[in-house]
Scaffold this motif. Structure first.
Motif, PDB file in Angstrom:
ATOM      1  N   TYR A 176       0.840  -1.214   0.000  1.00 49.42           N
ATOM      2  CA  TYR A 176       0.000   0.000   0.000  1.00 49.42           C
ATOM      3  C   TYR A 176       0.868   1.254   0.000  1.00 49.42           C
ATOM      4  N   TYR A 232     -10.886   0.806   4.068  1.00 50.40           N
ATOM      5  CA  TYR A 232     -11.697  -0.342   4.527  1.00 50.40           C
ATOM      6  C   TYR A 232     -11.363  -0.757   5.956  1.00 50.40           C
ATOM      7  N   TYR A 233     -10.106  -0.520   6.376  1.00 47.32           N
ATOM      8  CA  TYR A 233      -9.757  -0.875   7.757  1.00 47.32           C
ATOM      9  C   TYR A 233     -10.543  -0.011   8.747  1.00 47.32           C
TER      10      TYR A 233
HETATM   11 FE   FE2 Z   1      -5.424  -4.835   3.361  1.00 47.17          FE
END
Ligand code: FE2
Length: 350
Positions: A176, A232-233
């Motif tokens: 990421y 999303y976390y």
């Molecule tokens: Fe992830």
């Protein structure tokens, strides 16, 4: 002896003419009739993905077989299996990994009017070698109790010395961060990207450690004031139990670069495997993934934004706020991966 030679020639002759007879250009499965199945190698493992596969089978009669493993392992496996690989589709996360798969030579281009129409151009490979099916943004989070970090509006701002000792980050070996830095290289060039990485490192509160979830908890606890995480976390905490919600409530969100290039987004995506034995079924599955119901399953499985234009994310994701995404083509992010890794090394971002 003569008989043996004839037998060999017959086999060779048969092998040589069968692909053109079927009109199928790809791989060993080209001559095979549609078998009524599709083999998916996926690094995703969400309950909603099961519903997604069942729904596809109900709709088409095509059975879905899946193998789940870590992305790099799947890429290696497809390479090792070579032309005998049963893999039809590779599903994974992050344009960086899709790029690795493309570079490994295991993906084939797909020319589909449905996919071109449903998916925005910047979320798919220019030649159709992979397609982004849901998106996630990499956002700045801050500890609310320490106050809104005034003036912090861009990724570049994270390198400002005023945040010295206040930033926590996960390791630069994580894809990421590599993809984010790749996007900075694409927009501003390698020299500016290096300066940025060095500036952020100079502001570290602690050496890089932990994953995005650890970053959220460290920021909520006030151990770190600022960090970067994928949406999303955070949405997981927003949609979680009381304990998770309490953590979520302590964390503020900044979508970077809203007055400029937009917030860095990445994808969960899929590509057709070059040797796919069930090519037609695989393309049909890819197209199915852009249907409204499949988009819902696919995006909700991991609290992501549907890739198809006009579809809305779930409530937990929407609650993070609306934002302008960076429209940079994600293939561009792949191109700068190696350089990004080098820059992180030079900057001492471990
Ligand atoms: Fe992830």
């Amino acid at each position: 002896m003569k008989q043996l030679l004839f037998a060999i020639l017959a086999v060779l002759g048969l092998a040589a003419c069968s692909p053109s007879e079927t009109g199928e250009p790809q791989g060993k499965g080209a001559a095979a009739p549609i078998t009524g199945e599709v083999n998916i190698y996926s690094s995703r493992h969400y309950d909603t993905d099961l519903a997604l596969y069942e729904d596809f089978t109900r709709e088409t009669g095509i059975k879905v077989n899946r193998i789940e493993a870590e992305a790099d392992a799947l890429i290696e496996r497809i390479k090792a299996e070579g032309e005998f690989s049963p893999a039809d589709l590779l599903i994974t996360v992050d344009a960086g990994r899709l790029w690795r798969a493309e570079q490994a030579g295991i993906l084939a281009p797909v020319d589909s009017a449905v996919l071109k129409e449903r998916l925005p151009a910047h979320l798919r490979h220019p030649e159709g070698k992979w397609f982004g099916l849901s998106t996630r943004a990499r956002i700045i989070i801050y500890n609310k109790a320490a106050g809104v970090p005034e003036g912090l509006k861009t990724y570049a701002d994270l390198a400002d010395p005023r945040w010295k000792g206040q930033i926590c980050m996960r390791s630069s070996s994580n894809i990421y961060n590599i993809s984010l830095l790749s996007s900075i290289i694409a927009h501003k060039g390698p020299a500016a990207a290096e300066q940025w990485a060095k500036g952020v490192v100079a502001n570290f509160r602690q050496p890089p450690q932990g994953n995005d979830t650890a970053m959220i908890e460290a920021v909520a606890a006030g151990q770190c004031r600022l960090s970067l995480v994928n949406t999303y976390y955070l949405a997981r905490y927003a949609g979680g139990d009381a304990k998770a919600k309490a953590i979520y409530d302590k964390v503020g969100v900044i979508f970077p670069d809203q007055d400029g290039t937009g917030t860095h987004v990445n994808v969960s995506g899929a590509g057709l495997v070059k040797t796919a034995p069930n090519r037609a079924n695989a393309i049909r599955f890819l197209e199915y993934l852009t249907s409204e119901s499949a988009q819902r399953y696919f995006a909700d499985g991991n609290n992501e934004y549907p890739a198809v234009i006009g579809l809305k994310p779930n409530a937990a994701v929407a609650g993070l706020g609306a934002f302008k995404p960076d429209p940079l083509n994600l293939a561009e992010i792949g191109r700068h991966q190696a350089e990004a890794v080098k820059i992180f090394d030079k900057a001492g971002w471990n």
